[in-house]
Design a protein around this motif. Structure first.
Motif, PDB file in Angstrom:
ATOM      1  N   ASN A 189       0.801  -1.231   0.000  1.00 34.62           N
ATOM      2  CA  ASN A 189       0.000   0.000   0.000  1.00 34.62           C
ATOM      3  C   ASN A 189       0.833   1.279   0.000  1.00 34.62           C
ATOM      4  O   ASN A 189       0.297   2.367   0.228  1.00 34.62           O
ATOM      5  CB  ASN A 189      -0.955  -0.012   1.201  1.00 34.62           C
ATOM      6  N   LEU A 190       2.140   1.167  -0.257  1.00 35.86           N
ATOM      7  CA  LEU A 190       2.970   2.372  -0.354  1.00 35.86           C
ATOM      8  C   LEU A 190       2.544   3.231  -1.543  1.00 35.86           C
ATOM      9  O   LEU A 190       2.266   2.709  -2.629  1.00 35.86           O
ATOM     10  CB  LEU A 190       4.450   1.979  -0.537  1.00 35.86           C
ATOM     11  N   ALA A 191       2.510   4.537  -1.332  1.00 32.15           N
ATOM     12  CA  ALA A 191       2.264   5.456  -2.449  1.00 32.15           C
ATOM     13  C   ALA A 191       3.519   5.521  -3.310  1.00 32.15           C
ATOM     14  O   ALA A 191       4.635   5.333  -2.807  1.00 32.15           O
ATOM     15  CB  ALA A 191       1.916   6.840  -1.913  1.00 32.15           C
ATOM     16  N   PRO A 192       3.415   5.760  -4.604  1.00 29.67           N
ATOM     17  CA  PRO A 192       4.608   5.861  -5.463  1.00 29.67           C
ATOM     18  C   PRO A 192       5.601   6.871  -4.894  1.00 29.67           C
ATOM     19  O   PRO A 192       5.238   7.998  -4.554  1.00 29.67           O
ATOM     20  CB  PRO A 192       4.046   6.335  -6.801  1.00 29.67           C
ATOM     21  N   GLY A 193       6.862   6.437  -4.749  1.00 25.15           N
ATOM     22  CA  GLY A 193       7.913   7.296  -4.205  1.00 25.15           C
ATOM     23  C   GLY A 193       8.049   7.209  -2.701  1.00 25.15           C
ATOM     24  O   GLY A 193       9.053   7.658  -2.134  1.00 25.15           O
ATOM     25  N   GLU A 194       7.068   6.577  -2.021  1.00 26.94           N
ATOM     26  CA  GLU A 194       7.125   6.463  -0.556  1.00 26.94           C
ATOM     27  C   GLU A 194       8.072   5.328  -0.164  1.00 26.94           C
ATOM     28  O   GLU A 194       8.193   4.311  -0.867  1.00 26.94           O
ATOM     29  CB  GLU A 194       5.725   6.191  -0.009  1.00 26.94           C
ATOM     30  N   VAL A 195       8.753   5.517   0.991  1.00 27.16           N
ATOM     31  CA  VAL A 195       9.746   4.546   1.464  1.00 27.16           C
ATOM     32  C   VAL A 195       9.261   3.898   2.757  1.00 27.16           C
ATOM     33  O   VAL A 195       8.708   4.577   3.630  1.00 27.16           O
ATOM     34  CB  VAL A 195      11.117   5.217   1.689  1.00 27.16           C
ATOM     35  N   PHE A 196       9.484   2.570   2.860  1.00 25.15           N
ATOM     36  CA  PHE A 196       9.158   1.839   4.090  1.00 25.15           C
ATOM     37  C   PHE A 196      10.425   1.184   4.617  1.00 25.15           C
ATOM     38  O   PHE A 196      11.171   0.562   3.884  1.00 25.15           O
ATOM     39  CB  PHE A 196       8.103   0.770   3.811  1.00 25.15           C
ATOM     40  N   GLY A 197      10.628   1.301   5.919  1.00 27.40           N
ATOM     41  CA  GLY A 197      11.771   0.638   6.539  1.00 27.40           C
ATOM     42  C   GLY A 197      12.522   1.557   7.462  1.00 27.40           C
ATOM     43  O   GLY A 197      12.107   2.701   7.675  1.00 27.40           O
TER      44      GLY A 197
END
Length: 698
Positions: A314-322
């Motif tokens: 479900n990340l938005a384009p360009g969004e970073v997780f971690g």
């Protein structure tokens, strides 16, 4: 200068000392490696005939080179089995006087595609030409040795074919045997019986000593013959990262999120470099900072790491997780966008016809007949889509019918084009009819999955040098302490878990869950290694393995601990049988049943070929005895597989004679077809085989 002068004065002495040390080293090595051993030239022997180490080593090397990923031990085992088989068979050929001539050898050559179909040896008609074959080797004398080796193999092969034919001819099935087989299957018996099963006597009431097990094995030594073996216990001290090491990687990865200052040698100034969040080229950033290269694959939600699937998908384009930890890597993932319908799921009903690519059609039909049936079923499932699964189960011509036509998930291009195009161009719930090379498909599109593309930085969590040093120190200390003290107590004191002991044979290479650890097995069988010896091994991708030889078992009878699970139930049942027989006394079945608080039971239409007592199991001895009882007599107690029985025969039905017993002769022939395959195992049982491979470091 004084020191140099003294060295010059004593140079002769130094040379003599060094020479003596080198000589001692060489002599010691010769003794240790069997240089003066009586078996140094032979890797083993079969019935007194030695197998040359040099020849054996060449063959092992050839097998190792020809096999993909085969280890030297696996190659040695394969060659050894071949050498044993060849030696045993050759002795049989000589004993029987089997000889082969040039014609036999040429027939073997012709059957070999590399020779029989080689254009060099074919005549104008495309047939193998013996004259051309011989002429080639006359004109190419450098190939003569190769031909000799091939002739030797071909001669052996030809002899084996003759030998095999003799065995098949010897295993002849007569009409009398066919008639006997018919009787075993067709003759029937009805009888009453009283049974007391072994399970009615508690196992705990019967004790079996080690001596009884040994004596039983001695009555059938061939069955309980065991190779030399070692029992090895071990601990593993893993070379794994500490929490501090993991933290260090997390800090390193986390620092990649934001911009940082770096010195630019070209300009001589500090540059501000963007972090992962602000990087213009995410792919380049990943490849510059990750232990894993960028992967452009679109990934469905079900294929993402389960713990983080929801956030990543479900990340938005360009969004970073971690950062997050996945499979021993610290990761940062940046979404590069989603794609709709990457995976699709569909069910189908396949109606094939003669000439299509489906091998297991349920019925023969023409293309026109297949089309008519497909149209009919298509109309049926369109009118009632909920019936699709049942219609597929009853009508589809491929194996997916067992799953109601369900083909699971697949990606673009996995299916044949017309099928693929319909599924990926149709919405979920659409049912259609398409034709492919497999036949007519009635397709139901049941689901579609979107997928996400991620740019992921992954840095491996590895032990630091300081951590590896601590692990090494711990392993060495354990080895030293275990050498001096009790292995289990030392492990307990060090809070190290011991693994279950492993029993290995001399040519094994698999060591429990550690897989191929030939070095440990080889050490356990070295001449200097004795019970109680401890040694540490460094195992790649595992860490330190500290092993101890717990027990040594010489070749002979199976060790009692290994034999007990097999032999103890047999001996217990024998003792139970004697106890039960003593209680099964009486003139009639009713008297015996009453005395043992049980009932008289009946068996109907049993045969020798299928002697199964209902609710009990197979009892061939009981059924066989019932066929032989005469008059109104009851049998003596019969010791069966599962208990003790007394029977009284009621009727015996003898099947009518047949004009022809060929059906039963054919059954026996099929049972005897594999007789030749049992020859080598039988020859091995009586052969004297000496295996010295372990002394040559295989």
């Amino acid at each position: 200068m004084a020191v140099l002068q003294k060295i010059r004065q004593r140079s002769l002495l130094l040379i003599l000392v060094i020479g003596f040390c080198l000589l001692a080293f060489i002599i010691g090595d010769l003794f240790n490696n069997g240089g003066f051993s009586s078996t140094s030239k032979d890797v083993g022997s079969i019935n007194g005939k030695g197998i040359s180490f040099e020849d054996f080593q060449i063959k092992v090397s050839n097998v190792e080179k020809s096999g993909q990923g085969i280890t030297i031990t696996q190659a040695a085992n394969r060659v050894w089995d071949q050498e044993v088989s060849i030696a045993l068979l050759t002795a049989e050929f000589d004993k029987l006087g089997i000889r082969v001539g040039e014609n036999h050898i040429m027939e073997i050559f012709k059957a070999d595609q590399n020779i029989g179909q080689n254009p060099t040896f074919l005549n104008a008609a495309g047939k193998f030409d013996i004259a051309k074959f011989k002429e080639f080797f006359k004109a190419n004398p450098d190939q003569a040795q190769n031909l000799k080796d091939r002739e030797k193999d071909a001669s052996l092969n030809a002899k084996f074919q003759i030998y095999n034919s003799l065995i098949k001819a010897g295993v002849y099935t007569t009409d009398k045997e066919g008639k006997f087989k018919y009787g075993l299957e067709a003759n029937k018996v009805n009888f009453d019986y009283v049974s007391i099963l072994f399970s009615t006597v508690k196992d705990s009431d019967i004790k079996i000593s080690d001596e009884e097990i040994t004596n039983y094995m001695k009555t059938n030594e061939k069955k309980y013959k065991a190779e030399e073996s070692r029992e090895v216990q071990y601990v593993i001290i893993e070379d794994k990262a500490s929490p501090e090491d993991e933290n260090e990687v997390k800090v390193s990865v986390n620092a990649l999120l934001t911009s940082r200052i770096a010195y630019n040698q070209a300009s001589g100034k500090n540059d501000t470099l963007p972090g992962f969040k602000g990087a213009k080229d995410a792919i380049e950033f990943v490849n510059a900072n990750s232990d894993k290269p960028y992967d452009s694959t679109y990934i469905a939600k079900k294929d993402l790491p389960a713990q983080f699937a929801e956030q990543l998908f479900n990340l938005a384009p360009g969004e970073v997780f971690g950062p997050y930890v996945n499979n021993n890597f610290v990761c940062l993932s940046k979404s590069l966008g989603k794609k709709a319908g990457v995976n699709a799921k569909a069910s189908h009903i396949l109606i094939s016809y003669e000439g299509t690519q489906v091998p297991n059609k349920k019925e023969k039909r023409t293309k026109e007949q297949a089309k008519a049936k497909a149209d009919l079923l298509f109309a049926q499932v369109q009118a009632n889509p909920t019936s699709f699964m049942m219609v597929a189960l009853m009508n589809s011509d491929d194996s997916s019918s067992q799953q109601g036509g369900d083909l699971g998930y697949f990606t673009q291009g996995q299916m044949v084009k017309p099928f693929n195009d319909f599924v990926f161009s149709s919405p979920v719930g659409k049912i259609g009819l398409v034709e492919t090379d497999f036949g007519y498909h009635i397709i139901n599109v049941t689901d579609k999955q979107d997928a996400v593309r991620l740019a992921t930085i992954a840095q491996k969590i590895e032990p630091s040098e300081a951590t590896s040093d601590k692990i090494y120190t711990k392993a060495v200390k354990f080895e030293m302490d275990a050498t001096e003290g009790d292995f289990d107590k030392v492990a307990k004191a060090a809070k190290i878990q011991t693994n279950p002991s492993i029993k290995v044979k001399v040519m094994d290479e698999t060591f429990g869950s550690l897989g191929n650890q030939r070095q440990i097995v080889r050490w356990a069988f070295e001449g200097e290694t004795k019970i109680g010896d401890v040694k540490r091994f460094e195992v790649p991708n595992v860490g330190n393995v500290i092993a101890k030889v717990k027990a040594v078992f010489e070749a002979g009878l199976t060790p009692i601990a290994d034999a007990r699970p097999m032999v103890e139930p047999i001996l217990k049942n024998k003792k139970k049988a004697e106890m039960i027989k003593a209680k099964m006394k009486g003139a009639t079945l009713d008297v015996i049943a009453k005395a043992n608080a049980t009932q008289v039971k009946s068996a109907v239409d049993l045969t020798i070929d299928n002697p199964t007592l209902p609710g009990v199991g197979q009892e061939a001895k009981v059924v066989g005895t019932s066929f032989s009882l005469k008059g109104d007599k009851i049998s003596a107690p019969i010791e069966g597989n599962l208990g003790v029985y007394v029977v009284k025969t009621k009727t015996v039905f003898t099947a009518p004679a047949l004009k022809n017993y060929s059906e039963y002769v054919a059954k026996l022939k099929s049972q005897n077809a594999s007789a030749s395959g049992r020859v080598i195992p039988a020859l091995k049982v009586d052969a004297k085989i000496e295996d010295n491979r372990s002394k040559f470091n295989f």
